[in-house]
Enzyme design. Structure first.
Site, mmCIF file in Angstrom:
data_model
loop_
_atom_site.group_PDB
_atom_site.id
_atom_site.type_symbol
_atom_site.label_atom_id
_atom_site.label_comp_id
_atom_site.label_asym_id
_atom_site.label_seq_id
_atom_site.Cartn_x
_atom_site.Cartn_y
_atom_site.Cartn_z
ATOM 1 N N HIS A 43 0.695 -1.235 -0.099
ATOM 2 C CA HIS A 43 0.034 -0.120 0.002
ATOM 3 C C HIS A 43 0.830 1.299 0.048
ATOM 4 O O HIS A 43 0.313 2.453 -0.282
ATOM 5 C CB HIS A 43 -1.090 0.005 1.374
ATOM 6 C CG HIS A 43 -0.347 0.154 2.490
ATOM 7 N ND1 HIS A 43 -0.055 -0.773 3.291
ATOM 8 C CD2 HIS A 43 0.027 1.421 3.103
ATOM 9 C CE1 HIS A 43 0.358 -0.318 4.408
ATOM 10 N NE2 HIS A 43 0.416 0.907 4.378
ATOM 11 N N ASP A 76 0.175 -7.622 1.300
ATOM 12 C CA ASP A 76 0.423 -6.308 1.470
ATOM 13 C C ASP A 76 2.034 -6.123 1.525
ATOM 14 O O ASP A 76 2.822 -5.328 2.451
ATOM 15 C CB ASP A 76 -0.082 -5.562 2.821
ATOM 16 C CG ASP A 76 0.110 -4.033 2.884
ATOM 17 O OD1 ASP A 76 0.153 -3.514 1.502
ATOM 18 O OD2 ASP A 76 -0.140 -3.559 3.852
ATOM 19 N N SER A 124 4.690 2.576 7.700
ATOM 20 C CA SER A 124 4.246 1.495 7.064
ATOM 21 C C SER A 124 5.408 0.931 6.122
ATOM 22 O O SER A 124 6.097 1.854 5.488
ATOM 23 C CB SER A 124 2.995 1.634 6.176
ATOM 24 O OG SER A 124 1.965 1.792 7.049
ATOM 25 N N VAL A 163 -11.646 -23.034 -0.053
ATOM 26 C CA VAL A 163 -12.698 -23.104 0.813
ATOM 27 C C VAL A 163 -12.625 -21.865 1.517
ATOM 28 O O VAL A 163 -11.381 -20.882 1.499
ATOM 29 C CB VAL A 163 -12.484 -24.108 1.920
ATOM 30 C CG1 VAL A 163 -12.861 -25.442 1.231
ATOM 31 C CG2 VAL A 163 -11.107 -23.944 2.402
ATOM 32 N N ILE A 219 -12.561 -20.245 5.258
ATOM 33 C CA ILE A 219 -12.493 -20.720 6.625
ATOM 34 C C ILE A 219 -12.693 -19.556 7.646
ATOM 35 O O ILE A 219 -12.217 -18.510 7.354
ATOM 36 C CB ILE A 219 -11.018 -21.610 6.926
ATOM 37 C CG1 ILE A 219 -10.019 -20.583 6.320
ATOM 38 C CG2 ILE A 219 -11.306 -22.861 5.914
ATOM 39 C CD1 ILE A 219 -8.515 -21.543 6.519
#
Length: 526
Positions: free
Chosen positions: A136, A166, A246, A303, A305
């Site tokens: 990001h 990310d 970040s 799937v 979960i």
């Protein structure tokens, strides 16, 4: 001898005798001896009636000084390996309010390019200029600039990004750079010291060091990453992390990187005691693939979960609340569904290794290779334990997961899907519960339009989920069926800017028997 002299001798003798008896009496009382102001009073010795009190532990000044010296050494060593990152994106909006040729007559009405700027952190992972940061921080940037601790600046190239974790890798063209030492995030323990290094709140606070402890591991952050294949396994720390941190490193007391600072939990958007970092073991796996191929290839079981709760454990006979519950299938071609894993099953092991939570299973599956066979141990309703072989499928690529774009002008090398300016979501078996979508699934499924870029070529031609009467469902492109994102990407692969794309679309209509009517929408690609 005079009488007066004899009286004084008697008085002196009595005083001397009294003094001697006084000393003898005092010695029997065991009174403390005072030897000077610099010495402390000796405490009375314990007796059977008064046992000795437990000594109060005193902080060691030497240990405190050594810890402080360790922090100083870490800061001195790691800060030169941290970088300040500036990203820039120019939004060149076209003026649609004036007829061609009238721009010079009404200059105030012309829409000027909008420049969006951001900043973040990163850290050097190799002497030849590879840098690890957050996706990001650099996502969508037209230009990325890196400033080193020694104040040199470079224009960086984005090597690859992975929105699902990310993580991003960028590179600057230089040599002989200091690079970080990696730690082992798997062996990191809650309670260990941790230092966050980065550029909070912009360049004015560049290369800031904050300290705390590892507060928790395996954290999920709801609302942070909405992609179906996002992997969340955050290290939580109370080292102060703010916007701008970040992409910077979280390091242990040995100066080894154990995570990438990525997010905060705060109602204000600023530090509130909770920071989150991507474990470095996960980030390194992603980084190695990005450097090698520019993208990440991962496998899926097909799937949805979640962590098992008390009711799930009781339903399958678990004494302890552990494992993950299969809540849904991603589509009818789900490898897990084909292998026999049922909805409601609790997965407790993969290839014989225990599975305690969702992030653990995500990581173990995601970085295996498509086509690999894994042994999944599940507990069915009622407690039946079974080991099922599942052959993993390739996860959709980034272009398949995020078909859309908010821009009508694709950059060079951008994914072909950007030429439509839309976002789509494949319908799954879960949508069969929606009476409005079930007829579409009965026809074979399709791609629901979830967003249309306001300045894109499809704006006004297709309806998104939030539009009245939406969403439109795309079932074909140029005559080729497109029931999956992969099929759409393949259908658009050879489309060039300026080509007319013919979309076969299902639109909701009350006049149709099943509520849907087929139509054709033609859009000129940009």
């Amino acid at each position: 001898m005079s009488v007066r002299t004899r009286d004084w001798l008697k008085f002196g003798t009595l005083v001397a005798i009294a003094f001697v008896f006084g000393l003898a009496f005092a010695s029997t009382l065991n009174l403390p001896k005072q030897t000077g102001a610099a010495e402390s009073i000796v405490a009375p010795q314990p007796t059977a009636a008064a046992p000795a009190a437990a000594p109060v532990p005193q902080p060691s000044a030497k240990a405190t000084a050594e810890l402080g010296d360790a922090f100083v050494a870490i800061a001195d060593h790691v800060r030169p390996e941290v970088v300040f990152i500036r990203s820039q994106h120019v939004e060149r909006a076209q003026d649609q309010r004036l007829p061609p040729g009238f721009e010079d007559f009404f200059p105030n009405l012309r829409r000027r390019p909008q420049v969006e700027q951001g900043s973040g952190s990163g850290f050097i992972v190799s002497p030849d200029g590879y840098i690890l940061t957050n996706n990001h921080v650099v996502a969508g940037a037209d230009k990325v600039t890196v400033k080193l601790y020694d104040k040199r600046e470079f224009t960086a190239k984005v090597v690859g990004t992975d929105p699902n974790t990310d993580v991003a890798v960028i590179k600057i063209d230089t040599r002989n750079l200091p690079s970080v030492q990696f730690g082992n995030s798997d062996s990191t323990r809650v309670g260990e010291w941790a230092l966050a290094i980065g550029n909070p709140l912009g360049e004015a606070f560049a290369f800031t060091v904050t300290a705390g402890i590892v507060s928790a591991k395996g954290r999920l952050l709801q609302g942070l990453q909405q992609s179906r294949y996002a992997i969340q396994d955050f290290i939580q720390t109370d080292a102060a992390i703010n916007p701008g941190n970040s992409g910077g490193p979280l390091v242990n007391i040995r100066g080894q990187v154990i995570g990438i600072n990525s997010a905060i939990a705060s109602e204000t958007g600023f530090y509130a005691g909770y920071g989150f970092a991507i474990p470095i073991n996960l980030a390194r796996t992603v980084m190695e693939q990005l450097v090698k191929t520019g993208h990440v290839e991962r496998a899926v079981m097909g799937v949805g979960i979640v962590d098992a709760d008390e009711n799930d454990a009781a339903a399958v006979g678990l004494k302890q609340i552990t494992g993950v519950v299969v809540k849904s299938y991603t589509d009818d071609n789900s490898p897990a569904k084909k292998a026999g894993i049922q909805l409601g099953d609790v997965i407790v092991a993969l290839d014989g290794e225990p599975i305690d939570n969702t992030p653990q299973l995500q990581q173990k599956v995601a970085f295996k290779k498509p086509g690999d066979a894994v042994e999944i141990t599940v507990l069915h309703q009622g407690g039946e334990r079974k080991t099922i072989t599942v052959r993993l499928a390739p996860a959709p690529s980034d272009s398949e997961t995020d078909v859309a774009t908010a821009s009508s002008r694709p950059k060079a090398g951008a994914a072909k899907e950007t030429i439509l300016g839309i976002t789509v979501q494949a319908l799954t078996s879960d949508d069969a519960d929606n009476p409005r979508l079930k007829p579409v699934l009965d026809r074979g499924g399709g791609l629901a339009v979830t967003d249309v870029a306001p300045d894109g070529p499809a704006y006004g031609r297709l309806r998104a989920a939030d539009d009245q009467g939406g969403p439109d469902i795309i079932v074909g492109v140029n005559g080729a069926p497109t029931h999956t994102r992969a099929a759409l990407a393949e259908a658009l692969r050879k489309v060039k800017s300026g080509d007319v794309v013919t979309l076969q679309v299902l639109t909701r209509s009350p006049d149709s028997q099943d509520g849907w009517i087929g139509s054709v929408v033609r859009i000129r690609a940009r």
